[in-house]
Design an enzyme around this catalytic site. Structure first.
Site, PDB file in Angstrom:
ATOM      1  N   ASP A  12       0.825  -1.202   0.000  1.00  0.00           N
ATOM      2  CA  ASP A  12       0.000   0.000   0.000  1.00  0.00           C
ATOM      3  C   ASP A  12       0.865   1.262   0.000  1.00  0.00           C
ATOM      4  O   ASP A  12       1.898   1.322   0.662  1.00  0.00           O
ATOM      5  CB  ASP A  12      -0.896  -0.024   1.243  1.00  0.00           C
ATOM      6  CG  ASP A  12      -1.885   1.110   1.286  1.00  0.00           C
ATOM      7  OD1 ASP A  12      -2.736   1.179   0.393  1.00  0.00           O
ATOM      8  OD2 ASP A  12      -1.799   1.926   2.226  1.00  0.00           O
ATOM      9  N   GLU A  35       1.531  -0.460  -4.972  1.00  0.00           N
ATOM     10  CA  GLU A  35       0.595   0.593  -5.352  1.00  0.00           C
ATOM     11  C   GLU A  35       1.397   1.890  -5.498  1.00  0.00           C
ATOM     12  O   GLU A  35       1.698   2.549  -4.517  1.00  0.00           O
ATOM     13  CB  GLU A  35      -0.494   0.780  -4.292  1.00  0.00           C
ATOM     14  CG  GLU A  35      -1.493   1.858  -4.689  1.00  0.00           C
ATOM     15  CD  GLU A  35      -2.234   2.470  -3.507  1.00  0.00           C
ATOM     16  OE1 GLU A  35      -3.316   3.039  -3.730  1.00  0.00           O
ATOM     17  OE2 GLU A  35      -1.724   2.398  -2.364  1.00  0.00           O
TER      18      GLU A  35
END
Length: 509
Positions: A206, A243
């Site tokens: 993330d 990401e």
């Protein structure tokens, strides 16, 4: 360079927002046992890896603010449940990737509870702290919003403290400070725990571009050098997908250390093209991005998607138009890369922001009392009135579900479509920007793909060097079943062409 790639890179991945997928115990919250009950469904669909959104304890519904990296959120189950999920997935040949949040924690995490007590606390260095004067001196009291964070004022007060802490996404999510060697060792322990003690196959990472704040941005790429070495030592075949929500030029350096990153430029281009009905020279842009990526890593894995849990669902982007929903799938699943399906895309789920409504419950059946149905939120977009449930679509040959299933089967069985490393892609120029056409060369059998993005039937002429491509492998245009019968393509239709098979001549008697 990143660790050697796994010998068998999953070709098709599936993102599960755990809370919304399938409930197993009647509490209205999707859970790990619910996912276990659907592993056969996922395997039959053609999924080879699942990415689970965060499963760690957290005070939020989405779980992106972790309070314990070593435990399972009680709403979702237990560590024994997770081990059963892992074993069940592996028996079916599916990998499991955990969403690992190393950019920030919850303010309720023990590290931050300690850090906020005093400047002398040993955990203080795990986070970013500055006085207002220091913040003003550096000119960092405000930031420009970005696609992945709308926060303008990222510094937050700590009562009774003259220093503020930095939280890019939300005051309840303080950013971690990796200048701390003690913190780095804690993260290494977490990675080793999940890869070695538990046995997960890899991580979705993330906020990979925000590991360091914007004034220290160049450090974010180098952090993943440290991280990838920890992963490689723990499990050389573990997979990492980052990401990096940014333009292609900013994404490219992350391939030095990560196996894959999500291609956001492609996601947004596909959305625009589906809405406008016109090509944006997509293939040329993709090839340019591949050339850039391979400078950093010749074995880069391009993680491609239509949308994810932070974006408006593709079904809503195209206003629920079933033909365009199918067209979106046809494009995604015939392009090179490692596709990630967002749960429910395969039944045409809808959803628009705010975030909870792009994460609505999966519709298994039309029964309002279906015990599998998650009920933590009252859906506003995906209901039996707007989306046919899976139970109905399975038996409908023309359904979105069967469209996905057919494409996934074709993608896995045709080597030209299945290739992930060294993406095989060439443009096919048909002279009409309502058509998106490309060539997937392969030693076994090359394929040509044509999509009509527009609202009207389009006539085309196949280039002379592709004149043998008349055998139809897949078509959403009824006139083209087995052979290319006409050089016309209906609106929002797709066709995949292979070279015509040459019949052997009988020997002279």
């Amino acid at each position: 360079m990143p660790a050697d790639k796994p010998t068998n890179i999953p070709k098709v991945c599936y993102e599960i927002f755990v809370r919304s997928f399938c409930d197993s115990n009647g509490d209205g919250i999707g859970d790990l046992n619910g996912i276990i009950s659907k592993l056969d469904y996922l395997a039959d669909l053609g999924i080879e890896a699942i990415w689970l959104t965060p499963i760690h304890p957290s005070p939020s519904y989405h779980k992106y603010d972790v309070t314990d990296y070593y435990a399972i959120e009680p709403e979702y189950g237990t560590m024994d449940d997770f081990r059963r999920l892992l074993a069940g997935a592996h028996r079916r040949g599916m990998a499991v990737y955990l969403d690992l949040i190393v950019n920030h924690t919850s303010t309720l995490h023990p590290w931050f509870r300690e850090a906020r007590k005093s400047k002398d606390n040993p955990y203080r260095e795990f986070y970013w702290w500055m006085t207002q004067d220091q913040i003003d001196h550096l000119g960092i009291s405000e930031r420009e919003t970005s696609d992945d964070s709308q926060v303008v004022y990222p510094w937050h007060t700590n009562p009774g403290d003259d220093e503020k802490y930095y939280g890019l996404f939300y005051k309840g999510m303080p950013d971690l400070n990796y200048h701390s060697e003690a913190l780095r060792e804690e993260i290494a322990k977490i990675v080793r725990f999940w890869l070695n003690d538990i046995g997960v196959d890899g991580f979705r990472l993330d906020a990979a571009r925000h590991i360091y704040p914007e004034w220290d941005r160049e450090q974010s790429v180098t952090f993943w050098d440290f991280f990838s070495k920890i992963v490689a030592k723990a499990n050389p075949t573990a997979f990492t997908v980052g990401e990096v929500w940014a333009d292609t030029e900013e994404v490219a350096p992350y391939f030095r250390h990560l196996n894959a990153t999500f291609h956001f430029d492609l996601s947004f281009a596909l959305q625009r093209m589906l809405v406008a009905g016109r090509d944006e020279q997509l293939i040329d842009k993709l090839i340019a991005s591949f050339n850039l990526f391979q400078k950093y890593n010749p074995l880069f894995v391009n993680a491609i998607m239509l949308t994810n849990h932070d974006q408006e669902r593709i079904g809503s982007v195209v206003n629920g138009n079933t033909a365009k929903i199918k067209l979106a799938a046809s494009i995604l699943l015939t392009l090179p890369g490692q596709p990630y399906l967002y749960y429910g895309e395969e039944i045409g789920m809808l959803g628009s922001k705010p975030d909870p409504y792009i994460r609505e419950p999966f519709l298994w059946t039309a029964d309002p009392d279906d015990p599998q149905l998650a009920r933590w939120i009252k859906p506003q977009f995906t209901t039996p009135k707007t989306v046919a449930p899976l139970s109905a679509q399975i038996h409908d040959e023309s359904s979105v579900f069967n469209h996905y299933k057919s494409l996934l089967h074709l993608r896995k069985t045709e080597p030209a479509l299945a290739q992930v490393l060294a993406p095989n892609l060439q443009p096919v120029r048909l002279g009409n920007d309502e058509l998106l056409a490309y060539f997937r060369p392969h030693a076994d059998r090359s394929l040509m793909v044509i999509h009509n993005l527009g609202e009207h039937e389009v006539e085309f002429t196949i280039p002379e060097d592709k004149s043998l491509f008349t055998e139809v492998l897949f078509s959403t245009d009824p006139p083209h079943e087995k052979q290319l019968t006409t050089n016309r393509l209906s609106p929002h239709s797709s066709i995949i062409l292979a070279p015509a098979r040459v019949s052997a001549k009988p020997e002279n008697q």
